[in-house]
Write a protein that holds these residues in place. Sequence first.
Motif, PDB file in Angstrom:
ATOM      1  N   SER A  27       0.818  -1.219   0.000  1.00 43.59           N
ATOM      2  CA  SER A  27       0.000   0.000   0.000  1.00 43.59           C
ATOM      3  C   SER A  27       0.849   1.265   0.000  1.00 43.59           C
ATOM      4  CB  SER A  27      -0.920   0.008   1.235  1.00 43.59           C
ATOM      5  OG  SER A  27      -0.147  -0.011   2.435  1.00 43.59           O
ATOM      6  N   SER A  28       2.160   1.121   0.030  1.00 44.38           N
ATOM      7  CA  SER A  28       3.060   2.277   0.047  1.00 44.38           C
ATOM      8  C   SER A  28       3.006   3.019  -1.291  1.00 44.38           C
ATOM      9  CB  SER A  28       4.494   1.831   0.337  1.00 44.38           C
ATOM     10  OG  SER A  28       5.401   2.903   0.206  1.00 44.38           O
ATOM     11  N   PRO A  29       3.123   4.347  -1.265  1.00 45.68           N
ATOM     12  CA  PRO A  29       3.173   5.104  -2.528  1.00 45.68           C
ATOM     13  C   PRO A  29       4.474   4.905  -3.282  1.00 45.68           C
ATOM     14  CG  PRO A  29       3.534   6.569  -0.660  1.00 45.68           C
ATOM     15  CD  PRO A  29       3.149   5.234  -0.084  1.00 45.68           C
ATOM     16  N   VAL A  30       5.465   4.252  -2.648  1.00 47.99           N
ATOM     17  CA  VAL A  30       6.751   3.986  -3.293  1.00 47.99           C
ATOM     18  C   VAL A  30       6.605   2.800  -4.245  1.00 47.99           C
ATOM     19  CG1 VAL A  30       9.155   3.321  -2.932  1.00 47.99           C
ATOM     20  CG2 VAL A  30       8.050   4.905  -1.347  1.00 47.99           C
ATOM     21  N   LEU A  31       7.022   2.978  -5.484  1.00 47.13           N
ATOM     22  CA  LEU A  31       6.954   1.921  -6.496  1.00 47.13           C
ATOM     23  C   LEU A  31       7.952   0.820  -6.179  1.00 47.13           C
ATOM     24  CD1 LEU A  31       5.996   0.864  -9.296  1.00 47.13           C
ATOM     25  CD2 LEU A  31       7.803   2.282 -10.313  1.00 47.13           C
ATOM     26  N   PRO A  66      10.135   7.246   6.189  1.00 51.43           N
ATOM     27  CA  PRO A  66       8.999   8.198   6.288  1.00 51.43           C
ATOM     28  C   PRO A  66       9.115   9.360   5.303  1.00 51.43           C
ATOM     29  CG  PRO A  66       9.821   7.612   8.466  1.00 51.43           C
ATOM     30  CD  PRO A  66      10.814   7.085   7.491  1.00 51.43           C
ATOM     31  N   ALA A  67      10.317   9.935   5.174  1.00 52.45           N
ATOM     32  CA  ALA A  67      10.507  11.057   4.258  1.00 52.45           C
ATOM     33  C   ALA A  67      10.360  10.598   2.806  1.00 52.45           C
ATOM     34  CB  ALA A  67      11.879  11.688   4.475  1.00 52.45           C
ATOM     35  N   TYR A  68      10.852   9.411   2.510  1.00 55.94           N
ATOM     36  CA  TYR A  68      10.795   8.899   1.142  1.00 55.94           C
ATOM     37  C   TYR A  68       9.348   8.612   0.732  1.00 55.94           C
ATOM     38  CZ  TYR A  68      12.866   6.696  -2.985  1.00 55.94           C
ATOM     39  OH  TYR A  68      13.244   6.394  -4.272  1.00 55.94           O
ATOM     40  N   GLU A  69       8.569   8.056   1.650  1.00 52.66           N
ATOM     41  CA  GLU A  69       7.165   7.801   1.346  1.00 52.66           C
ATOM     42  C   GLU A  69       6.388   9.099   1.226  1.00 52.66           C
ATOM     43  OE1 GLU A  69       5.826   3.455   2.725  1.00 52.66           O
ATOM     44  OE2 GLU A  69       6.102   4.825   4.429  1.00 52.66           O
ATOM     45  N   ALA A  70       6.745  10.093   2.045  1.00 52.39           N
ATOM     46  CA  ALA A  70       6.085  11.394   1.934  1.00 52.39           C
ATOM     47  C   ALA A  70       6.393  12.031   0.584  1.00 52.39           C
ATOM     48  CB  ALA A  70       6.538  12.305   3.071  1.00 52.39           C
ATOM     49  N   ALA A  71       7.637  11.916   0.134  1.00 53.64           N
ATOM     50  CA  ALA A  71       8.013  12.443  -1.175  1.00 53.64           C
ATOM     51  C   ALA A  71       7.253  11.727  -2.285  1.00 53.64           C
ATOM     52  CB  ALA A  71       9.523  12.299  -1.387  1.00 53.64           C
ATOM     53  N   ALA A  72       7.105  10.409  -2.150  1.00 52.68           N
ATOM     54  CA  ALA A  72       6.368   9.631  -3.150  1.00 52.68           C
ATOM     55  C   ALA A  72       4.919  10.087  -3.229  1.00 52.68           C
ATOM     56  CB  ALA A  72       6.440   8.144  -2.810  1.00 52.68           C
ATOM     57  N   GLY A  73       4.319  10.387  -2.076  1.00 52.60           N
ATOM     58  CA  GLY A  73       2.942  10.870  -2.064  1.00 52.60           C
ATOM     59  C   GLY A  73       2.812  12.225  -2.733  1.00 52.60           C
ATOM     60  N   ASN A  74       3.769  13.115  -2.478  1.00 55.69           N
ATOM     61  CA  ASN A  74       3.729  14.453  -3.071  1.00 55.69           C
ATOM     62  C   ASN A  74       3.978  14.429  -4.574  1.00 55.69           C
ATOM     63  OD1 ASN A  74       3.234  15.733  -0.623  1.00 55.69           O
ATOM     64  ND2 ASN A  74       5.399  15.961  -0.152  1.00 55.69           N
ATOM     65  N   LEU A  75       4.739  13.450  -5.031  1.00 55.22           N
ATOM     66  CA  LEU A  75       5.092  13.380  -6.452  1.00 55.22           C
ATOM     67  C   LEU A  75       4.194  12.426  -7.241  1.00 55.22           C
ATOM     68  CD1 LEU A  75       8.983  13.284  -6.045  1.00 55.22           C
ATOM     69  CD2 LEU A  75       7.655  15.129  -7.103  1.00 55.22           C
ATOM     70  N   LYS A  76       3.172  11.911  -6.591  1.00 56.93           N
ATOM     71  CA  LYS A  76       2.281  10.964  -7.267  1.00 56.93           C
ATOM     72  C   LYS A  76       1.685  11.587  -8.532  1.00 56.93           C
ATOM     73  CE  LYS A  76      -1.865   8.134  -6.588  1.00 56.93           C
ATOM     74  NZ  LYS A  76      -2.975   7.777  -5.670  1.00 56.93           N
ATOM     75  N   GLY A  77       1.821  10.886  -9.638  1.00 55.29           N
ATOM     76  CA  GLY A  77       1.290  11.370 -10.904  1.00 55.29           C
ATOM     77  C   GLY A  77       2.207  12.325 -11.633  1.00 55.29           C
ATOM     78  N   LYS A 129      11.057  17.278   1.351  1.00 56.28           N
ATOM     79  CA  LYS A 129      11.139  18.503   0.552  1.00 56.28           C
ATOM     80  C   LYS A 129      12.352  18.486  -0.364  1.00 56.28           C
ATOM     81  CE  LYS A 129      11.126  23.557   0.842  1.00 56.28           C
ATOM     82  NZ  LYS A 129      12.152  23.693  -0.230  1.00 56.28           N
ATOM     83  N   GLY A 130      13.504  18.062   0.180  1.00 51.45           N
ATOM     84  CA  GLY A 130      14.709  18.013  -0.634  1.00 51.45           C
ATOM     85  C   GLY A 130      14.557  17.083  -1.823  1.00 51.45           C
ATOM     86  N   ILE A 131      13.967  15.925  -1.595  1.00 46.52           N
ATOM     87  CA  ILE A 131      13.774  14.949  -2.673  1.00 46.52           C
ATOM     88  C   ILE A 131      12.764  15.459  -3.687  1.00 46.52           C
ATOM     89  CG2 ILE A 131      12.936  12.622  -3.200  1.00 46.52           C
ATOM     90  CD1 ILE A 131      14.041  11.772  -0.444  1.00 46.52           C
ATOM     91  N   VAL A 132      11.666  16.041  -3.200  1.00 42.15           N
ATOM     92  CA  VAL A 132      10.625  16.550  -4.104  1.00 42.15           C
ATOM     93  C   VAL A 132      11.177  17.672  -4.979  1.00 42.15           C
ATOM     94  CG1 VAL A 132       8.447  17.820  -4.209  1.00 42.15           C
ATOM     95  CG2 VAL A 132       8.674  15.879  -2.661  1.00 42.15           C
ATOM     96  N   ASP A 133      11.867  18.630  -4.385  1.00 48.16           N
ATOM     97  CA  ASP A 133      12.419  19.752  -5.159  1.00 48.16           C
ATOM     98  C   ASP A 133      13.387  19.251  -6.225  1.00 48.16           C
ATOM     99  OD1 ASP A 133      10.972  21.526  -3.667  1.00 48.16           O
ATOM    100  OD2 ASP A 133      12.643  22.174  -2.414  1.00 48.16           O
TER     101      ASP A 133
END
Length: 432
Positions: A27-31, A66-77, A129-133
């Motif tokens: 169920s993780s947003p990480v592929l 936790p940070a990696y999954e948060a980044a995956a959620g923000n970058l979904k799509g 934030k660092g990963i998303v940016d």
Amino acid sequence: MAHHPLVVAALSVGLLAPLASGMYSSSSPVLQLTSKNFNEKIIKSNHASIVEFYAPWCGHCKNLKPAYEAAAGNLKGLAQVAAIDCDDDANKPTCQEYGVEGFPTLKSFKPGKSGKPVVQNYQGPRSAKGIVDYVLDLIPNHVTRVNSKTLEEFLQKNNETAKAILFTKKGVATPLYKALAIDFQGAITFAQIRDKETDATELFGIQKFPTLVFLPGGAAEGVVYDGEMKKDQMFTFFSKFAKPTTGKQHTKEDKPVSSSSTSSTTSAPPRPTFDATIPAVPSMQEFAEACGKKICVLVITPPVAVPLIAHEKTNAYINQAKQSFHFFQVPLSTLPGTFKTALEIKESEKPQMIAVSTKKRWYVPYTGEPESHEAMESWIDALKMGEVHKKKLPDFRPEDVTPPKAPKEETPKKEAPKEEVPVKEAPKHEEL
């Protein structure tokens, strides 16, 4: 009470099953990646990706989760955030192929112009934030910028092809719109027109911004999109008219272009990056004045001189880029410590690049590998398009931008030597 051996075996399988799936749940947003699907999901993808090479027992990997999954959620799509378990024997060949020696190792994969992805090591903050940016800057831009003068040519070109035109107040394409252009690459041509282009907006009767107009092609009547400007809704809308493209085709011989070689089959020296004809800047004050209205690119050379005669391809590209930007070379040793700290310039044995706009007060560090022509070309293209995350340029006092003066050579005298006063302007080594 003794359990039947089959029951014990079944319980054992049930208890061990979660461990077999790796650190991230289904169920993780990480592929989730394996050696079997890595090529299909990452190498053949039209989308930008970041991949974590990890081991489930690794403490740093668990801290990053936790940070990696948060980044995956923000970058979904928008882009792919993926992970592969290098502790799994089946995945070890892939991890070895990319030179993974420690965990976690993060590498980005950006589709290249040659059809092969450019691979870079992620060295930024281990935060969401660092990963998303970082990943947002990797998203390819297939959106055509159209104005009132070029609108007719855009409409007439490939008239039978479906076109999407976004009328907006923004000067550059958003990550969402770029992602949609990738989803339907080859099926729909995406364009963007600024609200300032009054002739174009009046032609289409645009009253509010943003407004999305879809032209099915040929003589078919245009459709104004009236849904929410969100990825899922817009994707569903476009899917009514065209089939989304899932990836690009590669031959079996295609391999990704890596910005840092993971194996060496030749003794040839590493390919240099920067053009040696870039002029040196005598002082940071003159550098700031020379920039004017243009973007300046500062090439910081390391303390120990390295060959800067560029590879033929890189040399030609930088010379072409000089039409848009001013390029300057400056030794790292001449930069004041305050300047290095404020603009994130590190103590390094490799050349560094940083783009600066003194007029608009922003700067953008180059985060790619110095040896990678593809990564540098992509960065310069992003600067041209304005598709970069700009950081606010701090205010400097005159002493902050003036390089330290070299001490004058003194002729030895017979008298007793005078006590030397330390040069206050000398840059101090700062830990970053």
